[in-house]
Design a protein around this motif. Structure first.
Motif, PDB file in Angstrom:
ATOM      1  N   GLY A  31      50.173   6.536 -48.304  1.00 23.26           N
ATOM      2  CA  GLY A  31      49.903   5.483 -49.280  1.00 23.26           C
ATOM      3  C   GLY A  31      51.150   4.967 -49.949  1.00 23.26           C
ATOM      4  N   SER A  53      52.521   3.851 -54.123  1.00 24.87           N
ATOM      5  CA  SER A  53      52.176   3.927 -55.530  1.00 24.87           C
ATOM      6  C   SER A  53      53.285   3.334 -56.370  1.00 24.87           C
ATOM      7  CB  SER A  53      51.937   5.385 -55.942  1.00 24.87           C
ATOM      8  OG  SER A  53      53.160   6.080 -56.045  1.00 24.87           O
ATOM      9  N   ARG A 105      47.983   2.873 -57.332  1.00 23.25           N
ATOM     10  CA  ARG A 105      48.166   3.335 -55.955  1.00 23.25           C
ATOM     11  C   ARG A 105      47.116   2.763 -55.017  1.00 23.25           C
ATOM     12  NH1 ARG A 105      49.059   8.158 -56.545  1.00 23.25           N
ATOM     13  NH2 ARG A 105      48.966   8.094 -58.812  1.00 23.25           N
ATOM     14  N   GLU A 109      45.946   4.566 -51.354  1.00 21.57           N
ATOM     15  CA  GLU A 109      46.297   5.634 -50.426  1.00 21.57           C
ATOM     16  C   GLU A 109      45.090   6.074 -49.615  1.00 21.57           C
ATOM     17  OE1 GLU A 109      48.059   8.484 -53.032  1.00 21.57           O
ATOM     18  OE2 GLU A 109      46.158   9.284 -53.740  1.00 21.57           O
ATOM     19  N   LEU A 119      56.012   3.413 -48.122  1.00 19.83           N
ATOM     20  CA  LEU A 119      54.925   4.362 -47.875  1.00 19.83           C
ATOM     21  C   LEU A 119      55.396   5.807 -48.028  1.00 19.83           C
ATOM     22  CD1 LEU A 119      53.180   2.801 -44.735  1.00 19.83           C
ATOM     23  CD2 LEU A 119      52.285   2.860 -47.068  1.00 19.83           C
TER      24      LEU A 119
END
Length: 441
Positions: free
Chosen positions: A7, A9, A52, A54, A88
């Motif tokens: 993910g 963030s 975020r 993810e 990422l």
């Protein structure tokens, strides 16, 4: 199979990219469906918040799962993979578990300790369960993460830290409009963050708090809790002219306050300064408002910079200690569960050998008295139990130390065991020795 978390963030991605990657409920479900259609992934849960976006995935192969999840995420967000990749993060197995627990505890949030993530994580898991996108692995992990998050909020004072996002915004606003206790505040949005903002503002002694929300009933409920007043959504722009500070967090996909709206309110305000604390992602307030005289906009990027050092406070360290202990306990329990089938298979094999030999003895010595036969059986059981005791204890000890996998594999190969056989869980175990026949006596 292995856990993979992929993910982006607020830690490593610019706000503009986070805004582009925000996914609504429908998009999250479609992304999960696309991911588990991969031959390399069997479970998936997508979490997308203002901090975020993810993916938690249970993969059959690491590289294949990573490639498929990355490509699916790029397709779902509409952001080219080449633009996503530099920002990422990837967590694998133990680090993925620690990350999930930290996220649930609010330790990975921009506003450290914020409790909204618990509801967001729960909603994501519930949606994935309803659509059949998760199985035993992610169900167990995320339910445990939710339990850990609740424990952190119950046993520590981290909730005091969670107000830091709004608090930082108010402190910055005070430098522009003067003392908060004399300011008039408009809160746009009555969701989780809006409620936190209204509560924080009220506790700061603000004399006038107005709540505007798409659902008037919810706005009225929140207003009654904080001693403010509610404003119908279609009248929210009328509240702009009266507000010295506007805090907005709606979750809308487009701006809810335009530069034209602010410009019109500025005319009524006759030059009095105004501050917008924009907690929305994507942003709620038109970025162009900063071109207007007397208007200040404070967004998540600026707030994140203000809060960089909140992780040093004692409450956060207490929460981290809880998470560290919970991760260790979870890994130990999972390791023990991983070797359990091998231990069961070993004892099942021993039971089968004992049964075969006792049957052979019965055929060869039909004249043997029942009492003598029972004594022979007890003797054989004691021998087998003593032989199995050391490897059984050792594999459990190694599992607790995180080294059970290799030892369990060795036992399986040496004794030609198949822990997946149904008979392993259906065959009664070797009879335990009695107190006066304990191993080693």
């Amino acid at each position: 199979m292995s856990l993979i978390v992929l993910g982006l963030s607020h830690h490593g991605a610019p706000i503009e990219l986070l805004e582009a990657a925000v996914l609504d409920q429908g998009a999250r479900g479609r992304l999960e469906a696309a991911i588990i259609s991969s031959e390399h992934v069997v479970e998936a849960v997508v979490v997308s918040t203002c901090n975020r976006t993810e993916v938690y995935a249970e993969g059959l192969t690491f590289h294949g799962a990573l490639a498929d999840v990355s490509e699916a995420l790029a397709a779902a967000t509409g952001v080219p993979l080449t633009d996503l990749q530099p920002h990422l993060y990837v967590h694998y197995e133990d680090r993925g578990i620690a990350h999930a627990f930290s996220v649930a505890a609010g330790l990975d949030s921009m506003a450290v300790g914020e409790a909204q993530i618990l509801g967001q994580l729960r909603d994501s898991l519930t949606r994935a369960q309803r659509r059949g996108h998760v199985g035993p692995a992610l169900n167990t992990l995320l339910q445990q993460a939710l339990r850990v998050g609740k424990r952190v909020h119950t046993e520590t004072a981290i909730d005091d830290v969670s107000r830091s996002l709004v608090g930082a915004g108010l402190a910055a606003a005070a430098e522009v409009v003067g003392p908060i206790a004399a300011a008039r505040v408009l809160v746009i949005g009555a969701g989780g963050m809006g409620a936190l903002a209204a509560t924080t503002v009220s506790q700061a002694g603000v004399p006038s708090v107005t709540i505007a929300n798409r659902g008037l009933v919810r706005a009225e409920r929140l207003a009654s809790r904080v001693g403010g007043r509610a404003l119908a959504w279609e009248s929210r722009l009328e509240g702009l002219a009266d507000a010295d500070i506007v805090i907005s967090s709606t979750g809308a996909t487009g701006v809810v306050v335009t530069a034209r709206d602010v410009e019109a309110a500025a005319v009524v305000r006759a030059g009095r300064p105004q501050v917008f604390v924009d907690l929305g992602l994507p942003h709620d307030v038109d970025l162009a408002v900063t071109d207007l005289d007397g208007i200040t906009r404070i967004g998540l990027a600026e707030l994140g910079e203000m809060l960089r050092h909140t992780g040093d406070v004692p409450q956060v360290q207490e929460a981290r200690d809880i998470v560290t202990g919970e991760v260790a306990a979870y890994l130990t329990e999972r390791s023990a569960e991983a070797v359990a089938p091998t231990v069961a298979a070993l004892r099942s094999r021993a039971q089968q050998v004992v049964d075969d030999e006792m049957n052979r003895l019965s055929r060869r010595t039909p004249e043997l008295a029942d009492g003598d036969r029972a004594e022979v059986q007890r003797t054989v059981h004691r021998i087998v139990e003593k032989l199995l005791h050391a490897p059984t204890v050792r594999v459990k000890e190694m599992a607790q130390a995180g080294q059970g996998g290799s030892y369990a594999k060795a036992l399986s190969e040496l004794f030609d065991l198949d822990p997946r056989e149904v008979s392993v869980v259906s065959t009664p175990p070797i009879l335990p020795v009695t107190d006066d026949e304990e191993v080693g006596r």
